[in-house]
Design an enzyme around this catalytic site. Structure first.
Site, short mmCIF file in Angstrom:
data_model
loop_
_atom_site.label_atom_id
_atom_site.label_comp_id
_atom_site.label_asym_id
_atom_site.label_seq_id
_atom_site.Cartn_x
_atom_site.Cartn_y
_atom_site.Cartn_z
N HIS A 271 -3.62 -5.21 -0.05
CA HIS A 271 -3.04 -5.85 1.33
C HIS A 271 -3.03 -7.28 1.35
O HIS A 271 -4.08 -7.89 1.73
CB HIS A 271 -3.70 -5.28 2.53
CG HIS A 271 -3.51 -3.78 2.76
ND1 HIS A 271 -2.87 -3.53 3.86
CD2 HIS A 271 -4.05 -2.85 2.04
CE1 HIS A 271 -2.76 -2.25 3.64
NE2 HIS A 271 -3.75 -1.51 2.94
N GLU B 117 -1.81 -9.56 3.06
CA GLU B 117 -1.77 -10.12 4.28
C GLU B 117 -2.98 -10.52 4.70
O GLU B 117 -3.21 -11.59 5.81
CB GLU B 117 -0.95 -9.40 5.51
CG GLU B 117 -1.53 -7.87 5.69
CD GLU B 117 -1.33 -6.75 5.01
OE1 GLU B 117 -1.55 -5.59 5.13
OE2 GLU B 117 -0.39 -7.06 3.70
N CYS C 20 1.06 -1.34 -0.07
CA CYS C 20 -0.14 0.02 0.08
C CYS C 20 0.81 1.14 0.15
O CYS C 20 1.47 1.60 -0.94
CB CYS C 20 -0.81 -0.09 1.12
SG CYS C 20 -2.25 1.15 0.93
#
Length: 625
Positions: free
Chosen positions: A542, A544, A414
């Site tokens: 993102h 994750e 990001c």
């Protein structure tokens, strides 16, 4: 264990498990709730979860990370409490924004109904209108499928945030006091998580805090069916008996969860202390059998053993602005841990405050400056995660410069992608004043700009949120890590993007945007060619958020593979395996089978083989040490 016939022949009522907490906040209710769900899922049940946050905010989107840790983003764009990330990782489910209830959402709904005249002129009160709204919300959300098979959940685990006795949580406690009579006795149970302090001065386990919190809970009309005692060390049977006597529960319904090596151990500890027997009998779930199958929860057990037995270490530096609170990067940390286990390494994660790398700190606090740079320089890889605002931006850019010029493995996420683009245009293209309009709206080279349609003048819920499609362009490292697919779906949370007007010039200078959105105007993935740098990758999304313990996220996996010097061998083996694969896909059993074989090889010899992420449509290649 339940059979398919049991499911088909019996229309079962939804079962609800309420998890409350006492004494202190942050005691581990989320992990306990997730672990209970994990056990029930291994018993063949479909499980969903709800997190209740008693604050008045509509959602977690406007929180500072210093307040409640990271903001977790769901597929539908919901900005929610980080505990929902635990639920998704433990249960491998896809939750929705409605799975996070806040006081703000409930009051907003009730006030909207009042404005529409739904209450027919009645005085709108906490009881019954607020409490009824809470109950209806829970009942409706509990039925929503959260798994790929689309089946309705059979068990709903509800975590009530905060501690019993908090004034803001009282309407929710009252709602569940009523709720326990609205459903049958066999469909609702309460699990209370409480602290049992063990002062080092005496070495004794103190039960008074637990007695007090249970008394408060019972005074509110809820009686715990199971008490989970959190402690530093295991508690003895005499202590359990004392808690049983004073808290009005059977001795076998007092469970101890002491500090352990990893959260992966918690489901195993609960199962060993008879949780399945209790839940099965209390909720009549037909899962309580005298003996568990030989391979019951063996995937989870192997994962916990693997975590404990890995010896070699990989050093990763995280350069961010919220490093005072580790929970601010909870999903990033988990994704790194998942990938570290994949490459047979124990993760040693160092948090570096981005401002410490800036020249101003060198003047104001030279010791802090040099210590930060020493940590960065001795790392095997660097990650610059997401964030907002001006503070620390120059420090992040300095870290990116160091990674690019020293060929150190780098992953930007990001804001990390935006920092990498700014660094490249400044130092390679010589656009010295290149910047983001978030920091310098008058920059002559605004290489990062805001997205007008996602910035309506309000802060909450106005970003580009949720799952979006990224289309790969050409060959790239990340495309190979994803299994050479044409496109991927990942979750986003950003208000700024790379300025499309400068993309062609940046690519001609050598920085490639290998992933773009469906309109091809938004840059999603950037890389330096492998001939220039072994792993210099950044994503606007993102990754994750959808990393799982047995399914590590490909961008994070690439960083860890590069950090241990095994990226190219892995990619070569992956490509070779892909060409010889018949079905092109690994099942969960195949994946964990690979993991299980590695458990016996705790010495990490050259023959050890890691788990293959679900994102890769290939047979597992070998990563040697």
């Amino acid at each position: 264990m339940r059979t398919d016939a049991d499911c088909e022949n019996k229309e079962e009522e939804m079962k609800y498990i309420l998890v409350t907490g006492g004494v202190i906040s942050g005691i581990g209710k989320g992990v306990i709730a997730s672990s209970i769900g994990t056990i029930l899922k291994h018993c063949g049940l479909h499980v969903t979860s709800i997190k209740i946050d008693p604050y008045i905010n509509i959602d977690a989107g406007t929180f500072s990370p210093f307040e409640h840790g990271e903001v977790f983003v769901l597929d539908d764009g919901g900005e929610v409490d980080l505990d929902l990330g635990n639920y998704e990782r433990f249960l491998d489910v896809t939750l929705h924004r409605a799975n996070n209830i806040t006081t703000g959402k409930i009051y907003q709904q009730v006030i909207e109904c009042e404005r529409k005249g739904d209450y027919l002129g009645k005085t709108v009160q906490v009881v019954p209108h607020i409490t009824d709204a809470i109950q209806e919300w829970v009942i409706n959300v509990a039925k929503v499928p959260v798994t790929d098979d689309g089946k309705e959940p059979e068990v709903c685990i509800i975590e009530l945030g905060g501690t019993i006795g908090d004034i803001e949580g009282m309407p929710f406690v009252e709602a569940f006091r009523q709720f326990q009579f609205r459903v049958s006795h066999e469909s609702f149970c309460c699990v209370h998580v409480s602290l049992v302090p063990q002062p080092k001065s005496t070495g004794e386990s103190k039960t008074k805090p637990t007695q007090a919190s249970v008394k408060e809970l019972r005074g509110s009309g809820l009686s715990p069916d199971l008490i989970v005692c959190r402690s530093e060390m295991p508690i003895i049977d005499e202590v359990k008996q004392k808690i049983s006597n004073f808290c009005h529960v059977k001795p076998d319904r007092v469970i101890c969860i002491h500090d352990c090596t990893s959260t992966y151990r918690v489901p195993l500890m609960l199962e060993e202390q008879g949780l399945i027997q209790f839940i099965g009998e209390r909720l009549q779930l037909n899962i309580a059998t005298p003996a568990r199958p030989k391979k019951f929860m063996w995937k989870w057990r192997d994962l916990a053993d693997r975590h404990d037995n890995v010896r070699k270490v990989v050093e990763i530096a995280l350069v961010g602005k919220y490093t005072q609170l580790e929970d601010a990067y909870a999903s990033v940390t988990k994704a790194l841990q998942h990938s570290a286990l994949f490459v047979n390494r124990r993760l040693n994660l160092s948090y570096i405050e981005a401002t410490s790398l800036e020249e101003a700190t060198k003047i104001e606090n030279p010791v802090k400056y040099h210590q930060a740079w020493q940590i960065l320089c001795r790392s095997d890889g660097v990650i610059v995660p997401g964030g907002f605002g001006k503070r620390g931006m120059e420090g992040k850019i300095a870290a990116v410069t160091w990674c690019r010029t020293t060929r150190k493995p780098f992953l930007g996420v990001c804001l990390g992608l935006q920092a990498a683009v700014i660094e490249f245009t400044r130092n390679v293209m010589n656009w010295k004043d290149a910047n983001t309009t978030e920091i310098d709206p008058e920059s002559p080279y605004p290489v990062v700009i805001d997205m007008p349609e996602h910035n309506s003048g309000q802060m909450g819920g106005t970003m580009r949120l949720g799952k979006r499609t990224t289309i790969f362009h050409g060959e790239s490292i990340l495309k190979k890590l994803y299994g050479n697919v044409g496109s991927i779906d990942e979750r986003h949370r950003h208000r700024y993007e790379v300025n499309p007007e400068f993309v062609d010039k940046i690519e001609k200078a050598g920085l490639h945007f290998v992933g773009r959105d469906e309109s091809e105007t938004r840059m999603e993935i950037m890389e330096l060619p492998v001939s220039t740098h072994p792993y210099f990758v950044a994503t606007q999304y993102h990754p994750e958020y959808i990393s799982r313990p047995l399914k590590p996220s490909p961008p994070y996996l690439g960083l860890l593979l590069a950090a241990v010097g095994k990226l190219q061998p892995y990619l070569n083996n992956a490509m070779a395996s892909n060409t010889t694969s018949e079905d092109g896909e690994n099942s969960d059993d195949d994946i964990v089978g690979i993991l299980r074989r590695n458990i016996s090889n705790v010495s990490l010899s050259a023959t050890s083989t890691p788990v293959t992420p679900s994102h890769l449509s290939v047979k597992s290649p070998t990563v040697t040490d």
